[in-house]
Design a protein around this motif. Structure first.
Motif, PDB file in Angstrom:
ATOM      1  N   HIS A 137      33.464   2.165  17.655  1.00 49.54           N
ATOM      2  CA  HIS A 137      32.013   1.948  17.647  1.00 49.54           C
ATOM      3  C   HIS A 137      31.626   0.855  16.654  1.00 49.54           C
ATOM      4  N   GLU A 138      32.156   0.927  15.437  1.00 53.16           N
ATOM      5  CA  GLU A 138      31.760  -0.038  14.406  1.00 53.16           C
ATOM      6  C   GLU A 138      32.300  -1.429  14.703  1.00 53.16           C
ATOM      7  N   HIS A 141      30.162  -3.250  17.213  1.00 54.04           N
ATOM      8  CA  HIS A 141      28.974  -3.924  16.687  1.00 54.04           C
ATOM      9  C   HIS A 141      29.290  -5.378  16.346  1.00 54.04           C
ATOM     10  N   TYR A 192      21.094  -1.262  12.866  1.00 52.58           N
ATOM     11  CA  TYR A 192      20.920  -1.691  14.246  1.00 52.58           C
ATOM     12  C   TYR A 192      19.901  -0.833  14.965  1.00 52.58           C
ATOM     13  N   ARG A 194      18.409   1.078  18.537  1.00 52.26           N
ATOM     14  CA  ARG A 194      19.048   2.069  19.412  1.00 52.26           C
ATOM     15  C   ARG A 194      19.746   1.436  20.611  1.00 52.26           C
ATOM     16  N   GLU A 197      22.982   0.346  19.313  1.00 51.49           N
ATOM     17  CA  GLU A 197      23.852   1.492  19.073  1.00 51.49           C
ATOM     18  C   GLU A 197      24.464   2.010  20.371  1.00 51.49           C
ATOM     19  N   ASP A 201      28.323   2.186  21.411  1.00 46.66           N
ATOM     20  CA  ASP A 201      28.951   3.414  21.909  1.00 46.66           C
ATOM     21  C   ASP A 201      29.810   3.117  23.133  1.00 46.66           C
ATOM     22  N   HIS A 241      20.731   5.998  15.167  1.00 45.20           N
ATOM     23  CA  HIS A 241      21.421   6.210  16.431  1.00 45.20           C
ATOM     24  C   HIS A 241      20.548   7.013  17.409  1.00 45.20           C
ATOM     25  N   ARG A 247      23.226  11.036  23.342  1.00 49.16           N
ATOM     26  CA  ARG A 247      24.388  10.163  23.173  1.00 49.16           C
ATOM     27  C   ARG A 247      25.608  10.770  23.867  1.00 49.16           C
TER      28      ARG A 247
END
Length: 271
Positions: A137-138, A141, A192, A194, A197, A201, A241, A247
Motif C-alpha cells: 500500500h505505501e 503511493h 493523502y 481518500r 488511498e 489499496d 483512509h 475498504r
C-alpha cells in the motif's frame, strides 16, 4: 493578447498535458512534477527522520522489513519493465528501515522509494504477508505519484490565483513542494485523500500478489487493524483512509484480479 489571457491559456495547456494514468488501476491524476524536482526534498526529509529517531538494525524484525520491502520493490520494478515504463522509476533510491516506536501504528513511503515502518504496526501485521499488505500500500503511493499529484494540485491552485490577479510567480512550483516537504521546519509527511488511498489499496494489493504474497490475507490484516483500534483514537495509518469496512468490501471486489497475479507468480516459481 493580454497577460491574463496568456496565463489562462497556459493553465489550460498545462492541465491538458499533465494527466498521468496509474498503469495498474487506470486512475487518472494531475501530475507534472518530475522526479528530479521532487526527490531531493523527499530524500532530505527522509534523512531528517532517520537522524531524529532510533532505527532498529540487525534484528529479525529489521531484516523482515528489508526482505519483504525488497521483494515488493523487485515485483514493482519487474512489472514496470514489462510494460516499458522503467523510466518512471528513474531516480528512485530504495531504502527500508524499522523505527523503534512501539506506540506508533504507522508506515509510509516517501517519493523515490524511501520507506519507514514503525515497530508499533508489526504486531498487527503478524507475519510477512501482513507486512506485505502495509508495504504494498505505501509503496503504491510513491509509484502512483500521489505525492507529486498533491503538489501539482497545490501548484495549480496557486497559478489559478495568479490568473485571476494577473501576476506571475516563477517560484510557484518550489513553494508547492516546500509546502509538503518543509526542510527547515521539521518533518511533515503527506496526507493523502481518500481517492488516493483507495488507489493505493488496489495497486498495493496487485503488487504484493506479484511478489508472491497471498492477497487473500489483506482483508484479514485490515480486520486486525479495526480490532486493534477498538474505541481508542484512530491511528495515523488510518487517519485519512476510507471507512475500514468499506475498504475491506472494496478489496474483496478486486480480489479476483489480484489472485490472477498471485497465481501467475505461483506458476512461475513452480517451473
Amino acid at each position: 493578447m493580454n497577460s491574463k489571457k496568456c496565463l489562462l491559456l497556459s493553465l489550460v495547456s498545462l492541465l491538458t498535458v499533465a494527466c498521468a494514468t496509474n498503469p495498474l488501476t487506470g486512475r487518472k491524476s494531475l501530475n507534472f512534477v518530475s522526479n528530479s524536482q521532487l526527490l531531493p526534498s523527499s530524500f532530505q526529509q527522509y534523512q531528517e527522520v532517520l537522524s531524529s529517531n532510533k532505527i532498529i538494525t540487525g534484528t529479525p524484525q529489521a531484516r523482515q522489513v528489508e526482505e519483504v520491502g525488497n521483494r515488493i520493490k523487485k515485483a514493482a520494478e519487474d512489472y514496470y519493465r514489462s510494460i516499458g515504463k522503467s523510466s518512471a522509476l528513474n531516480g528512485y533510491q530504495w531504502q527500508f528501515v524499522l523505527i523503534d516506536d512501539p506506540k506508533t501504528v504507522n508506515a509510509w513511503c516517501m517519493p523515490g522509494g524511501k520507506v519507514a515502518v514503525y515497530s508499533g504496526i508489526l504486531p498487527i501485521c503478524k507475519d510477512d504477508t501482513g507486512l506485505a499488505v502495509v508495504l504494498g500500500h505505501e509503496i503504491a503511493h510513491a509509484l502512483a505519484g500521489h505525492g507529486a499529484e498533491k503538489i501539482s494540485q497545490s501548484y495549480i491552485s496557486e497559478i489559478g490565483g495568479q490568473v485571476l490577479g494577473g501576476v506571475t510567480n516563477n517560484q510557484a512550483l518550489r513553494s508547492a513542494i516546500n509546502q509538503y516537504y518543509p526542510v527547515a521546519s521539521g518533518i511533515t509527511l503527506l496526507r493523502y485523500g481518500r481517492k488516493q488511498e483507495s488507489d493505493a489499496d488496489e495497486m498495493g494489493l496487485y503488487i504484493m500478489a506479484m511478489a508472491g504474497y497471498d492477497p487473500r490475507q489483506a482483508p484479514l490484516f485490515w480486520q486486525r487493524m479495526i480490532d486493534a483500534t477498538g474505541s481508542t483514537d484512530t491511528p495515523e495509518f488510518l487517519s485519512t483512509h476510507p471507512n475500514p469496512q468499506n475498504r475491506i468490501a472494496d478489496i474483496n471486489k478486486i480480489m479476483p484480479k489480484a489472485l490472477q497475479y498471485y497465481q501467475a507468480y505461483q506458476a512461475y516459481k513452480a517451473n
